[in-house]
Design a protein around this motif. Structure first.
Motif, mmCIF file in Angstrom:
data_model
loop_
_atom_site.group_PDB
_atom_site.id
_atom_site.type_symbol
_atom_site.label_atom_id
_atom_site.label_comp_id
_atom_site.label_asym_id
_atom_site.label_seq_id
_atom_site.Cartn_x
_atom_site.Cartn_y
_atom_site.Cartn_z
ATOM 1 N N ILE A 65 43.755 63.234 55.897
ATOM 2 C CA ILE A 65 43.963 62.343 54.751
ATOM 3 C C ILE A 65 42.833 61.333 54.646
ATOM 4 C CG2 ILE A 65 45.456 60.533 53.850
ATOM 5 C CD1 ILE A 65 47.785 62.143 54.935
ATOM 6 N N LEU B 292 48.625 49.219 64.965
ATOM 7 C CA LEU B 292 48.775 48.479 63.708
ATOM 8 C C LEU B 292 47.646 48.827 62.746
ATOM 9 C CD1 LEU B 292 50.271 46.250 62.138
ATOM 10 C CD2 LEU B 292 48.664 44.622 63.107
ATOM 11 N N TYR C 202 45.814 51.442 62.749
ATOM 12 C CA TYR C 202 46.015 52.844 62.366
ATOM 13 C C TYR C 202 46.993 52.946 61.193
ATOM 14 C CZ TYR C 202 47.158 57.757 63.581
ATOM 15 O OH TYR C 202 47.357 59.103 63.587
ATOM 16 N N GLY C 203 48.134 52.239 61.315
ATOM 17 C CA GLY C 203 49.131 52.278 60.249
ATOM 18 C C GLY C 203 48.611 51.667 58.965
ATOM 19 N N LEU C 204 47.937 50.505 59.092
ATOM 20 C CA LEU C 204 47.468 49.809 57.893
ATOM 21 C C LEU C 204 46.388 50.606 57.173
ATOM 22 C CD1 LEU C 204 47.389 46.089 59.094
ATOM 23 C CD2 LEU C 204 49.027 47.207 57.579
ATOM 24 N N LEU D 38 46.022 53.744 57.188
ATOM 25 C CA LEU D 38 46.672 54.899 56.545
ATOM 26 C C LEU D 38 47.326 54.478 55.230
ATOM 27 C CD1 LEU D 38 47.399 57.845 56.660
ATOM 28 C CD2 LEU D 38 49.350 57.297 58.095
ATOM 29 N N ILE D 39 48.037 53.347 55.242
ATOM 30 C CA ILE D 39 48.652 52.840 54.017
ATOM 31 C C ILE D 39 47.581 52.583 52.965
ATOM 32 C CG2 ILE D 39 49.834 50.832 53.005
ATOM 33 C CD1 ILE D 39 51.471 50.628 55.535
ATOM 34 N N LEU E 193 46.303 55.880 51.528
ATOM 35 C CA LEU E 193 47.298 56.546 50.680
ATOM 36 C C LEU E 193 47.420 55.842 49.345
ATOM 37 C CD1 LEU E 193 50.090 57.299 53.262
ATOM 38 C CD2 LEU E 193 48.851 58.970 51.917
ATOM 39 N N LYS E 194 47.350 54.519 49.368
ATOM 40 C CA LYS E 194 47.586 53.765 48.155
ATOM 41 C C LYS E 194 46.348 53.692 47.267
ATOM 42 C CE LYS E 194 50.713 50.058 47.061
ATOM 43 N NZ LYS E 194 51.570 50.886 46.222
#
Lengths: 326, 286
Positions: free
Chosen positions: A247, A280, A282-284, A286-287, A290-291
């Motif tokens: 992604i 954290l 990594y998650g941010l 990714l968000i 995606l957005k």
């Protein structure tokens, strides 16, 4: 153009001589990890390209890793045959399960592969006499190619790079042939493709087998490089990592999987001291992708190189037209 | 033998009620938004951390802490839905990946704020009840009674309340529901809020029973997955049937063969259901 090819050539040389350039085992190790996960990310790219996200790919990689480890340790099989077997086991799993699992589509396929993968990991944990339970298997021999043991990390690096490059070229080749066109057609409109006489399930199984082989090979490399395998390394989170690499890089091109691996794999190694912040981040990220950048880095590069130049050209034409009117 | 059977059934029921609580929210969110909520376990975890904070550290009344923690989780769910998931409604794969990203982020935030280690709170209810040779821990009874009460309330809400009706309408046919003047956006927020609230309640109830850690949500989320697939993705009665089924299977097999085999059997059931009846035991065919 010449400038670009010079840069590309320089980049290529830098990638190949990286371990000798940095002369640092830690950075070399990061390089090895990057190329190892590139193989897994590429195998995931095959699945995503036909629109079937598999969360079992971590477990398939694990099967490859355990195969190589067990063959070399228990049966004294030399590295190269054991390594190839790890790929074959991945392909075999795909060949056996594919005809049944690939009939399931969309979210159901994701959940199916999730459950299937977790069963395999539970098998690693529960079948202690064979797979060693939570402790896994230790003391796997290092890779040995034609009587030459890859004891030095730099050589492991070159081996991993070679494998990743090979996987990349195979993907490029598949996508350039008619098979590639069929895969895209299956993703876009399966009913239409089938009405034209395409054996949809057959193509899906074929791609799944190639993808499973690559995941198994990544596992075989893992076993001989780290010299140990544990079940925790092959849960669905590993498949998620491979998905996230695609992604971030962009699913549209195999290059996206490579870019994603280069971006993501060094992260846990570099931020080893602050693991929470690493997750954290990594998650941010990714968000954020995606957005705001759903097509990944490849999408950004594409839009920069085509759309903006087109719009620049358009603007130029407008200015010309305006001048003439004046 | 009879005692053992009853014991297994009682254990299965206490497991099952928590599974239903988790699975109801999960299936509600999927039924209405077509979002596979990979972050569901994290709302469970936030509910448990709420208890750790309110009951464990600040020393509030346990039941009051549950109410407050659960409402906060519901609010968090609404915010997550509104800010992050709204744009992905209906796009099953992308929304699932977004939910994964939310899960990762929430785990990391919890680890940063409360530490990665496992913590525990004192049990507000202790002791074991013995009825006719069957042992039931008292705290499990409390958990079971609260869960059952909430399940009945939830059922009545869906069946009779105006918004419950609206939710079912959107799940059945969003376009027709919109024609009746139901705002889908509001229903999405409501469904996600109620769904995460139920997960938070499960977490808050289980907080004194198990240890609390940022990664405690993984197993309950997996259980919610299994339950929901067994019963049928999006089916509310399916979640109840699946939850009880999983509870009993887990109780039965872990008594005789250990918990790993029990989980393996559960996943095996999932694979079989997905292959032969993807719509689940109680789901509608698509």
């Amino acid at each position: 153009m010449t400038m670009r090819s010079v840069l590309l050539a320089l980049g290529f040389v830098a990638i190949v001589v990286w371990p000798f350039l940095v002369d640092n085992t830690f950075y070399t190790h990061i390089g090895v990890s990057v190329w190892m996960f590139t193989i897994l990310a590429l195998s995931m790219n095959l699945m995503l390209r036909m629109g079937q996200l598999s969360l079992a790919h971590g477990a398939i990689m694990g099967l490859g890793a355990y195969t190589a480890a067990l063959l070399m340790l228990r049966l004294d099989v030399p590295f190269l045959p054991a390594f190839i077997c790890s790929g074959l086991v991945g392909a075999l799993v795909a060949a056996i399960t594919g005809p049944v699992m690939l009939r399931v589509k969309g979210v159901y396929f994701v959940l199916l592969t999730f459950a299937f993968g977790e069963i395999i990991v539970l098998m690693f944990i529960d079948w202690v006499s064979l797979f060693g339970g939570h402790n896994g298997i230790f003391g796997v021999p290092r890779a040995e190619l034609f009587g030459f043991v890859l004891r030095d990390r730099s050589y492991s690096y070159l081996f991993a790079l070679g494998l990743a490059a090979l996987a990349y070229l195979i993907l490029r080749w598949i996508y350039s042939t008619e098979t590639g066109a069929v895969i895209d057609a299956l993703h876009d409109d399966e009913d239409l493709a089938r009405s034209l006489g395409v054996n949809a399930l057959g193509y899906r199984i074929g791609i799944f087998i190639v993808s499973g082989f690559m995941a198994g090979i990544a596992g075989g490399f893992y076993a001989s490089y780290f010299t140990f395998v544990t079940p925790e390394s092959f849960t669905f989170w590993t498949a998620v990592d491979a998905l996230v690499m695609n992604i971030l890089g962009g699913i549209a091109l195999p290059l996206g999987a490579v870019i994603g691996a280069v971006m993501l794999v060094p992260l846990p190694e570099l931020l080893r001291d602050s693991q929470e912040y690493q997750i954290l981040f990594y998650g941010l990220i990714l968000i954020f992708f995606l957005k705001f950048l759903p097509d990944g880095v490849v999408g950004v590069i594409k839009s920069l190189s085509t759309d903006s130049s087109r719009s620049l050209g358009k603007r130029f034409m407008k200015i010309l037209a305006w001048r003439q009117v004046k | 033998m009879l005692q053992l059977t009853i014991q297994i059934a009682v254990n299965g029921l206490t497991f099952g009620l928590i599974y239903i609580l988790m699975a109801l929210g999960f299936t509600l969110i999927f039924g209405i938004m077509r979002v596979v909520n990979f972050a569901h376990g994290e709302f469970y975890m936030v509910g448990a951390i709420g208890i750790l904070l309110l009951f464990g550290t600040l020393g509030f009344n346990y039941y009051l802490s549950i109410v407050f923690a659960v409402l906060c989780v519901g609010l968090l769910g609404v915010i997550v839905e509104r800010v992050l998931l709204r744009g992905f409604v209906g796009r099953e794969l992308n929304s699932m990946i977004m939910a994964l990203a939310v899960a990762i982020t929430l785990q990391a935030l919890a680890a940063i704020l409360f530490g990665p280690q496992e913590q525990s709170v004192a049990r507000p209810v202790t002791g074991v009840l013995q009825v006719a040779g069957v042992f039931i821990p008292r705290d499990r009874i409390v958990v079971g009674v609260i869960a059952l009460a909430v399940l009945i309330a939830f059922y009545l809400f869906l069946r009779y309340a105006r918004y419950g009706l609206a939710m079912r309408a959107v799940a059945q046919d969003p376009a027709a529901a919109a024609l009746q003047g139901i705002r889908p956006g509001f229903i999405y927020s409501l469904a996600f809020g109620v769904g995460s609230l139920l997960a938070g309640l499960a977490g808050a109830l289980m907080a004194p029973v198990y240890t609390i850690s940022p990664f405690m949500g993984d197993v309950p989320m997996m259980m919610a997955f299994i339950v929901v697939i067994l019963g049928g993705l999006g089916s509310i009665p399916g979640a109840v049937v699946g939850g009880l089924l999983l509870g009993f299977v887990e109780s039965l097999f872990s008594t005789f063969f250990g918990s790993t085999i029990a989980t393996m059997i559960a996943f095996g059931m999932v694979v079989l259901i997905l292959l032969f009846k993807p719509s689940g035991l109680m789901g509608r065919a698509q």
